[in-house]
Design an enzyme around this catalytic site. Structure first.
Site, PDB file in Angstrom:
ATOM      1  N   SER A 107     -29.682  17.221  15.870  1.00 36.58           N
ATOM      2  CA  SER A 107     -30.072  16.317  16.346  1.00 36.58           C
ATOM      3  C   SER A 107     -29.984  15.949  17.555  1.00 36.58           C
ATOM      4  O   SER A 107     -29.249  16.641  17.748  1.00 36.58           O
ATOM      5  CB  SER A 107     -28.956  16.375  15.543  1.00 36.58           C
ATOM      6  OG  SER A 107     -28.159  14.537  15.640  1.00 36.58           O
ATOM      7  N   TYR A 163     -19.962  18.484  12.547  1.00 34.93           N
ATOM      8  CA  TYR A 163     -21.234  17.804  12.343  1.00 34.93           C
ATOM      9  C   TYR A 163     -22.306  18.562  13.613  1.00 34.93           C
ATOM     10  O   TYR A 163     -23.122  18.597  13.792  1.00 34.93           O
ATOM     11  CB  TYR A 163     -21.545  15.987  12.265  1.00 34.93           C
ATOM     12  CG  TYR A 163     -23.133  15.828  12.149  1.00 34.93           C
ATOM     13  CD1 TYR A 163     -24.150  15.269  11.158  1.00 34.93           C
ATOM     14  CD2 TYR A 163     -23.788  15.373  13.021  1.00 34.93           C
ATOM     15  CE1 TYR A 163     -25.485  15.597  11.205  1.00 34.93           C
ATOM     16  CE2 TYR A 163     -24.976  14.788  12.806  1.00 34.93           C
ATOM     17  CZ  TYR A 163     -26.056  15.017  12.235  1.00 34.93           C
ATOM     18  OH  TYR A 163     -27.234  14.867  11.734  1.00 34.93           O
TER      19      TYR A 163
END
Length: 271
Positions: free
Chosen positions: A142, A156
């Site tokens: 990401s 995350y």
């Protein structure tokens, strides 16, 4: 040399980027192994790919939070004589809330799905790829792995930064043997990810130009791993954000991260 019909294992294939990868690869003439927890969705997608692309599709349900899941998955592949040429490590999700407000077993499961399982799958499948002189591994990371961590969803960004570094090392170790490894780093992507984490209302405040479709992300990912690119940040906006974060002082980027966390992260306590 790649086989006539390479076989791709896609984790988290029931929706979003995983399902988009499955459709893209089937359209290119690949056979597939699809895995996720939601068997009904996998079966529906598998039938779609068989009907539209005449692909051979195997469905293997797995919960990658289970410590035995990867071993059992690989045993099922061996029992069927399936040799994986492409590994798409896509399974993932977010955990809303601050770190201490979430029960440790929830964090533990998250780490296993987003960090341990991708590494274990690569470790299990790499020997065959190296022996055959052909393989592709795409670790879906990401943009969050390139920018400062945020308050909320504590692990995350850390998990995505791990996937980026893991991919870089793995690429250096294996590219001379015909195995390409790429960390695919999308930004905001239209999928059910934010519905599952309960942040859809917050995400809807973002301007439309910030978003990409899952299909656009997958096209970039396929192109990147095939040409030997080790890290691909998808979309011009996301590449600009990454570049700016590198140029700005750390104190300023952390301040920006803190501000955006309040606007777009669920910081409420989770029991």
């Amino acid at each position: 040399m790649p086989p006539a019909r390479p076989l791709s294992l896609v984790t988290g294939a029931s929706a979003g980027i995983g399902a988009a990868f499955a459709r893209d690869l089937a359209a290119r003439g690949y056979d597939l192994v699809l895995t996720a927890r939601r068997v009904e969705r996998l079966e529906a997608l598998a039938q779609e790919l068989r009907d539209q692309h005449k692909a051979s599709v195997t469905v293997l349900a797995a919960d990658l939070a289970d410590p035995a899941a990867v071993r059992q998955l690989c045993e099922a592949l061996d029992a069927r004589g399936l040799k994986v040429d492409w590994l798409i490590n896509n399974a993932g999700y977010g955990v809303p809330g601050t770190f201490e407000a979430v029960a440790w077993p929830v964090h533990e499961a998250f780490i296993r799905v987003l960090m341990t399982a991708p590494a274990e799958l690569a470790w299990q499948l790499l020997p065959g790829m190296r022996e055959r002189g052909y393989g592709r591994i795409v670790n879906v990371a990401s943009l969050a792995g390139h920018v400062p961590g945020s308050a909320g969803h504590t692990l995350y960004a850390a998990s995505k930064a791990y996937l980026i570094k893991f991919s870089q090392s793995l690429a250096l170790e294996n590219r001379h043997l015909g195995v390409n490894v790429c960390a695919l780093c999308p930004g905001f992507t239209w999928s059910e990810f934010h519905d599952v984490t309960g942040t859809r209302q917050l995400m809807n405040k973002l301007p439309g130009f910030m978003w990409q479709t899952a299909e656009a992300v997958v096209r970039e990912g396929y192109e990147a791993v095939e040409c030997g690119e080790v890290v691909r940040v998808t979309g011009g906006v996301n590449r600009f954000i990454k570049a700016m974060m590198k140029l700005l002082p750390d104190r300023l980027t952390l301040w920006l991260s803190a501000r955006e966390s309040k606007r777009y992260r669920d910081l409420g306590e989770v029991a």
